[in-house]
Design a protein around this motif. Structure first.
Motif, PDB file in Angstrom:
ATOM      1  N   ALA A  90      27.798  25.875  37.584  1.00 19.75           N
ATOM      2  CA  ALA A  90      29.222  25.842  37.533  1.00 19.75           C
ATOM      3  C   ALA A  90      29.757  26.903  38.642  1.00 19.75           C
ATOM      4  CB  ALA A  90      29.440  26.678  36.278  1.00 19.75           C
ATOM      5  N   ALA A  91      30.873  26.530  39.236  1.00 15.06           N
ATOM      6  CA  ALA A  91      31.529  27.140  40.182  1.00 15.06           C
ATOM      7  C   ALA A  91      32.640  27.933  39.665  1.00 15.06           C
ATOM      8  CB  ALA A  91      31.833  26.317  41.491  1.00 15.06           C
ATOM      9  N   ILE A  92      32.550  29.136  39.381  1.00 13.79           N
ATOM     10  CA  ILE A  92      33.668  29.940  38.737  1.00 13.79           C
ATOM     11  C   ILE A  92      34.594  30.312  39.726  1.00 13.79           C
ATOM     12  CG2 ILE A  92      34.113  31.732  37.047  1.00 13.79           C
ATOM     13  CD1 ILE A  92      32.128  29.465  35.975  1.00 13.79           C
ATOM     14  N   ASN A  93      35.840  30.116  39.406  1.00 14.12           N
ATOM     15  CA  ASN A  93      37.022  30.827  40.214  1.00 14.12           C
ATOM     16  C   ASN A  93      37.171  32.134  39.948  1.00 14.12           C
ATOM     17  OD1 ASN A  93      39.267  31.408  41.934  1.00 14.12           O
ATOM     18  ND2 ASN A  93      40.455  29.922  41.055  1.00 14.12           N
ATOM     19  N   ILE A  94      36.732  33.304  40.749  1.00 16.90           N
ATOM     20  CA  ILE A  94      36.750  34.481  40.073  1.00 16.90           C
ATOM     21  C   ILE A  94      38.140  35.160  40.145  1.00 16.90           C
ATOM     22  CG2 ILE A  94      34.278  35.037  40.911  1.00 16.90           C
ATOM     23  CD1 ILE A  94      35.539  36.662  43.060  1.00 16.90           C
ATOM     24  N   ARG A  95      39.155  34.397  40.755  1.00 18.41           N
ATOM     25  CA  ARG A  95      40.504  34.849  40.647  1.00 18.41           C
ATOM     26  C   ARG A  95      41.022  34.575  39.163  1.00 18.41           C
ATOM     27  NH1 ARG A  95      42.888  35.835  45.592  1.00 18.41           N
ATOM     28  NH2 ARG A  95      41.992  35.036  47.252  1.00 18.41           N
ATOM     29  N   CYS A  96      40.353  33.865  38.440  1.00 14.01           N
ATOM     30  CA  CYS A  96      40.724  33.493  37.053  1.00 14.01           C
ATOM     31  C   CYS A  96      40.015  34.434  35.806  1.00 14.01           C
ATOM     32  CB  CYS A  96      40.214  32.086  36.694  1.00 14.01           C
ATOM     33  SG  CYS A  96      41.550  30.765  37.420  1.00 14.01           S
ATOM     34  N   LEU A  97      39.197  35.343  36.421  1.00 15.36           N
ATOM     35  CA  LEU A  97      38.277  36.253  35.506  1.00 15.36           C
ATOM     36  C   LEU A  97      39.190  37.503  35.325  1.00 15.36           C
ATOM     37  CD1 LEU A  97      34.698  35.888  36.896  1.00 15.36           C
ATOM     38  CD2 LEU A  97      35.650  34.696  34.989  1.00 15.36           C
ATOM     39  N   GLU A  98      39.190  38.021  34.131  1.00 16.14           N
ATOM     40  CA  GLU A  98      39.579  39.139  33.733  1.00 16.14           C
ATOM     41  C   GLU A  98      39.147  40.525  34.649  1.00 16.14           C
ATOM     42  OE1 GLU A  98      39.904  39.360  29.402  1.00 16.14           O
ATOM     43  OE2 GLU A  98      40.917  37.432  29.419  1.00 16.14           O
ATOM     44  N   ASN A  99      40.181  41.439  34.754  1.00 19.26           N
ATOM     45  CA  ASN A  99      39.721  42.822  35.292  1.00 19.26           C
ATOM     46  C   ASN A  99      38.484  42.638  36.449  1.00 19.26           C
ATOM     47  OD1 ASN A  99      41.215  43.815  32.934  1.00 19.26           O
ATOM     48  ND2 ASN A  99      39.590  43.309  31.557  1.00 19.26           N
ATOM     49  N   ILE A 100      38.761  42.019  36.939  1.00 16.32           N
ATOM     50  CA  ILE A 100      37.919  41.814  38.374  1.00 16.32           C
ATOM     51  C   ILE A 100      38.666  42.533  39.655  1.00 16.32           C
ATOM     52  CG2 ILE A 100      36.911  40.368  40.172  1.00 16.32           C
ATOM     53  CD1 ILE A 100      35.590  40.238  37.476  1.00 16.32           C
ATOM     54  N   ASP A 101      38.047  43.552  40.432  1.00 13.56           N
ATOM     55  CA  ASP A 101      38.493  44.081  41.418  1.00 13.56           C
ATOM     56  C   ASP A 101      38.144  43.203  42.578  1.00 13.56           C
ATOM     57  OD1 ASP A 101      39.297  45.691  43.529  1.00 13.56           O
ATOM     58  OD2 ASP A 101      37.637  47.092  43.184  1.00 13.56           O
ATOM     59  N   LEU A 102      38.955  42.217  43.068  1.00 14.01           N
ATOM     60  CA  LEU A 102      38.305  41.324  44.269  1.00 14.01           C
ATOM     61  C   LEU A 102      37.951  42.130  45.607  1.00 14.01           C
ATOM     62  CD1 LEU A 102      41.070  38.550  43.756  1.00 14.01           C
ATOM     63  CD2 LEU A 102      38.839  38.776  43.017  1.00 14.01           C
ATOM     64  N   ALA A 103      38.490  43.243  45.745  1.00 15.69           N
ATOM     65  CA  ALA A 103      38.242  43.850  46.994  1.00 15.69           C
ATOM     66  C   ALA A 103      36.733  44.388  46.685  1.00 15.69           C
ATOM     67  CB  ALA A 103      38.995  45.013  47.215  1.00 15.69           C
ATOM     68  N   SER A 104      36.160  44.631  45.702  1.00 16.03           N
ATOM     69  CA  SER A 104      34.647  44.898  45.399  1.00 16.03           C
ATOM     70  C   SER A 104      33.710  43.992  45.401  1.00 16.03           C
ATOM     71  CB  SER A 104      34.767  45.980  44.022  1.00 16.03           C
ATOM     72  OG  SER A 104      34.511  45.019  43.139  1.00 16.03           O
ATOM     73  N   VAL A 105      34.104  42.804  45.458  1.00 15.22           N
ATOM     74  CA  VAL A 105      33.115  41.571  45.574  1.00 15.22           C
ATOM     75  C   VAL A 105      33.070  41.048  47.068  1.00 15.22           C
ATOM     76  CG1 VAL A 105      32.861  39.056  44.777  1.00 15.22           C
ATOM     77  CG2 VAL A 105      34.020  40.907  43.262  1.00 15.22           C
TER      78      VAL A 105
END
Length: 115
Positions: A90-105
């Motif tokens: 599965a390819a998960i779009n992390i922009r659709c996940l809750e409470n993710i700090d995109l700058a830390s990924v």
């Protein structure tokens, strides 16, 4: 860790288990237009909390990836395919996940145009 996510309107909801230690930014024609940041996990790590028939599916080019999106809001929270060894992924779009700090990924670029 278990992450929760959804499309924009909430018609598609999901949980995914794993360690979000990196994501991919692909430059293929669909990923670059959609702006997804993809986290690849075994398909067994993705659990849909809504019925699979709530999603619509789009395929293109070689028709090997099922791009799953919401027919109401149009957001694509995940896709499905197989890895080079034939394992379901599965390819998960992390922009659709809750409470993710995109700058830390850490985001790695992938040249999907040449594949």
């Amino acid at each position: 860790m278990i992450y929760k996510g959804s499309c924009h309107c909430g018609k598609i909801t999901l949980e995914v288990e794993g360690e979000l230690d990196q994501a991919i930014s692909c430059n293929c024609s669909i990923c670059s237009r959609r702006g997804s940041l993809l986290w690849f996990v075994p398909r067994t790590n993705l659990r849909l909390l809504t019925a699979e028939d709530a999603t619509s599916t789009y395929t293109f080019n070689k028709h090997v990836i099922k791009h799953r999106f919401c027919p109401v809001c149009g957001i694509l929270p995940y896709g499905e395919g197989v890895d080079p060894k034939g394992n379901p992924m599965a390819a998960i779009n992390i922009r659709c996940l809750e409470n993710i700090d995109l700058a830390s990924v850490p985001i790695h670029n992938f040249d999907g145009r040449s594949k």
